[in-house]
Every structure is written in C-alpha cells, then in structure tokens.
Design a protein around this motif. Structure first.
Motif, PDB file in Angstrom:
ATOM      1  N   LEU A   1       0.572  -0.687   0.101  1.00 53.83           N
ATOM      2  CA  LEU A   1       0.034   0.172   0.258  1.00 53.83           C
ATOM      3  C   LEU A   1       0.331   0.977  -0.175  1.00 53.83           C
ATOM      4  N   VAL A   2       0.563   2.039  -1.071  1.00 56.12           N
ATOM      5  CA  VAL A   2       1.387   3.659  -1.026  1.00 56.12           C
ATOM      6  C   VAL A   2       0.268   4.785  -0.664  1.00 56.12           C
ATOM      7  N   THR A   3       0.653   5.461   0.308  1.00 53.41           N
ATOM      8  CA  THR A   3      -0.013   6.726   0.020  1.00 53.41           C
ATOM      9  C   THR A   3       0.248   7.373  -0.380  1.00 53.41           C
ATOM     10  N   GLY A   4      -0.474   8.851  -1.066  1.00 51.89           N
ATOM     11  CA  GLY A   4       0.133   9.709  -1.564  1.00 51.89           C
ATOM     12  C   GLY A   4       0.583   8.843  -3.096  1.00 51.89           C
ATOM     13  N   GLY A   5       0.307   7.689  -3.673  1.00 55.55           N
ATOM     14  CA  GLY A   5       0.955   7.435  -5.005  1.00 55.55           C
ATOM     15  C   GLY A   5       0.787   8.007  -6.171  1.00 55.55           C
ATOM     16  N   GLY A   6      -0.053   8.877  -6.018  1.00 55.19           N
ATOM     17  CA  GLY A   6      -0.308   9.099  -7.485  1.00 55.19           C
ATOM     18  C   GLY A   6       0.311  10.405  -8.139  1.00 55.19           C
ATOM     19  N   SER A   7       0.748  10.576  -7.367  1.00 54.26           N
ATOM     20  CA  SER A   7       2.304  11.602  -8.053  1.00 54.26           C
ATOM     21  C   SER A   7       3.775  11.472  -7.433  1.00 54.26           C
ATOM     22  N   GLY A   8       4.800  12.350  -7.829  1.00 56.47           N
ATOM     23  CA  GLY A   8       5.920  12.094  -7.304  1.00 56.47           C
ATOM     24  C   GLY A   8       6.642  10.797  -6.711  1.00 56.47           C
ATOM     25  N   ILE A   9       6.815  11.037  -5.656  1.00 60.27           N
ATOM     26  CA  ILE A   9       7.578   9.383  -4.588  1.00 60.27           C
ATOM     27  C   ILE A   9       6.681   8.603  -4.915  1.00 60.27           C
ATOM     28  N   GLY A  10       5.570   9.027  -4.323  1.00 59.29           N
ATOM     29  CA  GLY A  10       4.472   7.822  -4.545  1.00 59.29           C
ATOM     30  C   GLY A  10       4.427   7.240  -5.463  1.00 59.29           C
ATOM     31  N   ARG A  11       4.059   7.401  -6.715  1.00 59.72           N
ATOM     32  CA  ARG A  11       4.695   7.279  -8.129  1.00 59.72           C
ATOM     33  C   ARG A  11       5.367   6.561  -7.729  1.00 59.72           C
ATOM     34  N   ALA A  12       6.376   6.573  -7.674  1.00 61.31           N
ATOM     35  CA  ALA A  12       8.267   5.944  -7.831  1.00 61.31           C
ATOM     36  C   ALA A  12       8.218   5.064  -7.206  1.00 61.31           C
ATOM     37  N   CYS A  13       7.824   5.078  -5.640  1.00 63.54           N
ATOM     38  CA  CYS A  13       7.382   3.729  -5.541  1.00 63.54           C
ATOM     39  C   CYS A  13       6.942   2.811  -5.216  1.00 63.54           C
ATOM     40  N   ALA A  14       5.261   3.129  -6.205  1.00 63.63           N
ATOM     41  CA  ALA A  14       4.076   2.375  -6.511  1.00 63.63           C
ATOM     42  C   ALA A  14       4.616   1.493  -7.550  1.00 63.63           C
ATOM     43  N   LEU A  15       5.786   2.322  -8.803  1.00 60.30           N
ATOM     44  CA  LEU A  15       6.072   1.550  -9.698  1.00 60.30           C
ATOM     45  C   LEU A  15       7.019   0.652  -9.748  1.00 60.30           C
ATOM     46  N   ARG A  16       7.833   1.032  -8.523  1.00 66.40           N
ATOM     47  CA  ARG A  16       8.992   0.180  -8.394  1.00 66.40           C
ATOM     48  C   ARG A  16       8.596  -1.153  -7.980  1.00 66.40           C
ATOM     49  N   LEU A  17       8.190  -0.865  -7.099  1.00 59.62           N
ATOM     50  CA  LEU A  17       8.153  -1.903  -6.400  1.00 59.62           C
ATOM     51  C   LEU A  17       6.760  -3.281  -6.748  1.00 59.62           C
ATOM     52  N   ALA A  18       6.097  -2.647  -7.684  1.00 61.72           N
ATOM     53  CA  ALA A  18       5.547  -3.215  -8.741  1.00 61.72           C
ATOM     54  C   ALA A  18       6.331  -4.390  -9.975  1.00 61.72           C
ATOM     55  N   ALA A  19       7.328  -3.169  -9.620  1.00 58.57           N
ATOM     56  CA  ALA A  19       8.745  -4.235 -11.235  1.00 58.57           C
ATOM     57  C   ALA A  19       8.958  -5.512 -10.171  1.00 58.57           C
ATOM     58  N   ALA A  20       8.784  -5.359  -8.705  1.00 59.40           N
ATOM     59  CA  ALA A  20       9.598  -6.417  -8.204  1.00 59.40           C
ATOM     60  C   ALA A  20       8.698  -7.360  -8.238  1.00 59.40           C
ATOM     61  N   GLY A  21       7.148  -6.541  -8.447  1.00 54.34           N
ATOM     62  CA  GLY A  21       6.241  -8.200  -8.339  1.00 54.34           C
ATOM     63  C   GLY A  21       5.306  -7.501  -7.228  1.00 54.34           C
ATOM     64  N   ALA A  22       5.074  -6.786  -6.848  1.00 52.31           N
ATOM     65  CA  ALA A  22       4.023  -6.779  -5.466  1.00 52.31           C
ATOM     66  C   ALA A  22       2.601  -6.364  -6.570  1.00 52.31           C
TER      67      ALA A  22
END
Length: 260
Positions: free
Chosen positions: A22-43
């Motif tokens: 779960l990533v809060t503030g995931g719609g932009s900036g750091i949150g977006r980068a974190c969401a995409l990185r976790l997804a790239a790792a398979g989450a």
C-alpha cells in the motif's frame, strides 16, 4: 528547477511476488515512483491518493488498484484495505509561514495527513503482518524529520512525530518479523517542491529563480535535486532480504545536508 533529471536504473534485486503493498500519496512524485518500483519487483500495489484519477493512472501503470482517499478524514482512512505486507506512508503536504501567522487549522490538517493517518494505517496493518511473521513499513520522512527549517512548523513537527512513531513500531514489531524505517530525503524533484518556490521566494524576499540554489540546495553538498526513483530504489532495498536487520533507522538521502 535544476539540471536535467538523472536516470536511475533498478539496481536492487528484490522479489516481492505474492506480496501486497500500500502506497499513500501514490498518484504522483515519490509515491508514484515507489508504487512502480514495488510493482516491478512483483508486488501487487494499492495506490492511495486524494486525487482519484491520478491514483487510477498510476494503478494502471503498476497493474494494481486505486483507492481515492482523503487522508485528513480518519473515517475514510479506516476504510482502506490494510491487509497488506508492505506499507509506504508517503502522502504529505507543505505550508510555509512564520509561526505567529500559521493558521491553527492548517497545522492540524497537516498533522492529520502526515501523523494520524500513518498511525491509523499501521495500526490496522500490523495484525496481518504479525500473523504471517513478515512485514515492511517504510515511512517517507524528510531531512526535516532530522533537522528544522524556519517557516515550516507543521511539516517539521509532523515529520519528527513520524520518526518517533516509526521507532516505536520497530521496537514492537521486531519479534514478529516486521521492520519499520524512515527514508529521509532532502528536496526531491516533485510537484510538492515546485509548489513551494513562490512561497519561499515571498517569505525570504528573493526572486523565485534563486530559491532552488539559495534555499533548497544551500545546505547540501551535492547540488542537485533528488530524483523520485532514487527514493524508490532505497525503498526496494529496505524490502529485500539483506535489509532484514535494518529497523528503527532513519536513513538520510540528503546529499550531505545532515553532515553539516
């Protein structure tokens, strides 16, 4: 704002297949980068943002799902699906004003989003993490969780509170395989930073063109803004097996700011 963005490759190998993040503030900036990185790792990623359309756009990129939530509303926070393996408390906002002019309602609002909401999310996520004997809580704090700057009473005090919460969770979660850490970046190339430039210029009495160099980068040894992907790569490492012994930490990603 400064030189061209720096390319940040994925250098940390981490397999998060079968995990939900779960990533809060995931719609932009750091949150977006974190969401995409976790997804790239398979989450599987749950993207939480007040801007529902932005959350949906990132969720589509990450093959995850979106939840449009105003984190200033505790009742709405309690409706978030917290049966997750990884929590990234990233959402935040800024307001720049001298203490004597700082509106109390604005101060309280910032604390609801940046302290109370992370507490409520962690509180609801821990039983699931404890039951499976594994969990990762990463709080995106700030160099302002370690240092103060004038005119940011709410932001600085909220980040300091998040640091304390993170350490308490680290101590309580250690016996259950749960780690809790803070990442402490200096100024990151995001819309939140861009939105501060006019306020900072007015408050300090300098042109907007001088704010990045004279205010934002003044105390850093490395004179550039941080890329959101650099924060996300550190997040990935904290979710990896070699980082299992790192907990209760505040990891400065500040270009040498706190070395001063």
């Amino acid at each position: 704002m400064t030189a061209e963005p720096v390319a940040v490759p994925h250098v940390v190998h981490v397999d998060l297949a079968g995990r939900t993040a779960l990533v809060t503030g995931g719609g932009s900036g750091i949150g977006r980068a974190c969401a995409l990185r976790l997804a790239a790792a398979g989450a599987k990623v749950i993207v939480v943002d007040r801007n529902t359309e932005a959350a949906k756009a990132v969720a589509a990129e990450a093959d995850g799902r979106a939840e449009g939530v105003d984190l200033a509303d505790p009742a709405a926070v309690d409706r978030i699906d917290a049966a997750v393996d990884i929590v990234v408390n990233n959402a935040g906002l800024q307001h720049v004003a001298p203490v004597q002019d700082f509106a109390p309602e604005r101060f309280a609002h910032i604390h609801r989003v940046m302290v109370e909401a992370p507490f409520l999310i962690i509180r609801r996520a821990l039983p699931h993490m404890y039951a499976q004997g594994w969990g990762r809580i990463v709080n995106i704090s700030s160099v302002h969780g370690l240092r103060a700057s004038p005119y940011k009473a709410a932001y600085v005090s909220a980040k300091h509170a998040l640091e304390g919460l993170s350490k308490v969770v680290a101590l309580e979660g250690a016996a259950h395989g749960v780690t809790a850490n803070c990442i402490n970046p200096a100024y990151v190339r995001t819309a939140l930073v861009e939105s501060q430039i006019a306020d900072q210029a007015s408050t300090h009495g300098i042109p907007e063109t001088e704010v990045v160099e004279k205010i934002m980068l003044a105390r850093a040894a490395i004179k550039r803004l941080i890329e959101p992907e650099e924060v996300a790569e550190l997040l990935a490492y904290l979710c990896s097996p070699p980082a299992a012994f790192i907990t209760g930490a505040s990891i400065a990603l500040d270009g040498g700011w706190t070395a001063n």
